[in-house]
Design a protein around this motif. Sequence first.
Motif, PDB file in Angstrom:
ATOM      1  N   PHE A  61       0.945  -1.218  -0.194  1.00 51.68           N
ATOM      2  CA  PHE A  61       0.241  -0.397  -0.048  1.00 51.68           C
ATOM      3  C   PHE A  61       0.416   1.079  -0.109  1.00 51.68           C
ATOM      4  O   PHE A  61       0.256   2.215  -0.593  1.00 51.68           O
ATOM      5  N   TYR A  62       1.573   1.388   0.972  1.00 56.73           N
ATOM      6  CA  TYR A  62       2.880   2.114   0.826  1.00 56.73           C
ATOM      7  C   TYR A  62       3.278   2.652  -0.183  1.00 56.73           C
ATOM      8  O   TYR A  62       3.882   4.041  -0.544  1.00 56.73           O
ATOM      9  N   GLU A  63       3.896   1.792  -1.012  1.00 57.81           N
ATOM     10  CA  GLU A  63       4.713   1.807  -2.266  1.00 57.81           C
ATOM     11  C   GLU A  63       3.444   2.062  -3.545  1.00 57.81           C
ATOM     12  O   GLU A  63       4.554   2.681  -4.169  1.00 57.81           O
ATOM     13  N   THR A  64       2.722   1.274  -3.322  1.00 58.72           N
ATOM     14  CA  THR A  64       1.550   1.880  -4.182  1.00 58.72           C
ATOM     15  C   THR A  64      -0.213   2.335  -4.454  1.00 58.72           C
ATOM     16  O   THR A  64      -0.016   3.188  -5.783  1.00 58.72           O
ATOM     17  N   GLY A  65      -0.125   2.785  -3.311  1.00 60.16           N
ATOM     18  CA  GLY A  65      -1.289   3.503  -2.909  1.00 60.16           C
ATOM     19  C   GLY A  65      -2.228   3.047  -2.607  1.00 60.16           C
ATOM     20  O   GLY A  65      -3.892   3.047  -3.137  1.00 60.16           O
ATOM     21  N   ALA A  66      -2.699   1.815  -2.426  1.00 59.01           N
ATOM     22  CA  ALA A  66      -3.157   0.977  -2.965  1.00 59.01           C
ATOM     23  C   ALA A  66      -2.646  -0.832  -2.674  1.00 59.01           C
ATOM     24  O   ALA A  66      -2.209  -1.131  -1.993  1.00 59.01           O
ATOM     25  N   PHE A  67      -4.249  -1.415  -1.926  1.00 62.06           N
ATOM     26  CA  PHE A  67      -3.626  -2.653  -1.583  1.00 62.06           C
ATOM     27  C   PHE A  67      -3.788  -4.024  -2.449  1.00 62.06           C
ATOM     28  O   PHE A  67      -4.663  -3.925  -3.963  1.00 62.06           O
ATOM     29  N   PRO A  68      -2.954  -4.493  -2.554  1.00 61.99           N
ATOM     30  CA  PRO A  68      -2.747  -5.935  -3.996  1.00 61.99           C
ATOM     31  C   PRO A  68      -3.803  -6.265  -4.070  1.00 61.99           C
ATOM     32  O   PRO A  68      -4.751  -7.128  -2.994  1.00 61.99           O
ATOM     33  N   PRO A  69      -3.765  -7.215  -5.062  1.00 62.80           N
ATOM     34  CA  PRO A  69      -5.820  -7.749  -5.553  1.00 62.80           C
ATOM     35  C   PRO A  69      -5.360  -8.505  -4.478  1.00 62.80           C
ATOM     36  O   PRO A  69      -4.087  -9.630  -4.298  1.00 62.80           O
ATOM     37  N   PRO A  70      -6.519 -10.234  -4.500  1.00 61.78           N
ATOM     38  CA  PRO A  70      -6.521 -11.263  -3.445  1.00 61.78           C
ATOM     39  C   PRO A  70      -5.646 -12.710  -4.407  1.00 61.78           C
ATOM     40  O   PRO A  70      -5.769 -11.732  -6.685  1.00 61.78           O
ATOM     41  N   GLN A  71      -5.093 -13.446  -3.518  1.00 65.00           N
ATOM     42  CA  GLN A  71      -4.785 -14.107  -5.370  1.00 65.00           C
ATOM     43  C   GLN A  71      -5.531 -14.637  -6.146  1.00 65.00           C
ATOM     44  O   GLN A  71      -6.413 -15.587  -5.790  1.00 65.00           O
TER      45      GLN A  71
END
Length: 370
Positions: free
Chosen positions: A317-327
């Motif tokens: 999140f801190y690197e991209t501004g978003a949470f990663p997508p689910p697996q």
Amino acid sequence: MAVTLEQAQRVGYTCLKALLRFAFMVANNLVAIPSYVLYLIVLQPLRILDSKSFWYIEGVLFKWLLAMVASWGWWAGYTVVEWGDDVKAVSEDEAMVLVNHQATGDVCTLMMCLQDKGTVVRQMMWLMDHIFKYTNFGIVSLIHGDFFIRQGRAHRDQQLVLLKDHLEKYYRSRNRKWIVLFPEGGFLRKRRETSQAFAKKNNLPFLKHVTLPRVGATQVILKTLVAPQENGTPSGGDAVRKESKSKGLQWVIDTTIAYPKAEPIDIQTWILGYRQPTVTHVHYRIFPVKDVPAEPEALTNWLYQRFIEKEDLLMHFYETGAFPPPQGQTKAISREMTLSNLWLIAIQSFAFLSGGMWYCLFQYLYHCLF
């Protein structure tokens, strides 16, 4: 460096706004909290005659109080975007909510983002530091049946016994559904160094954005609230079902709160509103309780793994501004959480009208008696 007129005006406006917001918050507390207490005092006969209806009404009033707190942030532009699993799907089931803890504003954020999750807020029990008992909201939490836990190794064993007794006495009798706790046992900035030292000593991952959780309260909650099973049926058969009228704890909701630039909102900012409008991001992941191990060592490893995953989520999140997508998916879906301004105004109006009603009533009684 000289201060320009525009900068001075901006500072003056911010200070005036903060002062007015603080005055409103004080007035809000002075009418809403005493009204909550007085309504419940008047309703004590109902508690004796129909306990279920009493705690239903108490839950509605409790939800409105939390909505008032949420409104202070909402009207300052402190909004929430949600990610991950949709917790509305399990809002009518019993669930334990595990949350990372960065600042006092975490509680306010939860008060806001859980408002639109059905009956959750009014049927929720909170585990919080015992210092909270002595705040303006402490009397409300005491009446509602929240549990105040004293931190520190010297108190740990006794507190777990008290927690077990508290859950057995109040959780089902007051028809609670969700229980919220912060397993880290304190704010990130206070526990990070100690946690990292413990991790290094025990060959555990180095965590920067969360700390290794404490397991005691989680273990007590699972042991106390999960329905014991025998061949797929709650042990004790019909007797247990009739007594509890509950399927027991069914879900663990792993909740991760992320603030832009890792700058958490504290309660002072929430009240005074001097920070620029901010979007807080909340990520949910739901686990069936049957997949959570019961044995202490296995449970410890399971809980550690959840917070290691939180670390990865927050780093992303801190690197991209978003949470990663689910697996297995290529894109993460976010949902903007909204509150109705009309509804917030309505409950604020109800609070002030209630305060006026109680004041007039006490004035009338005083004149009649004296």
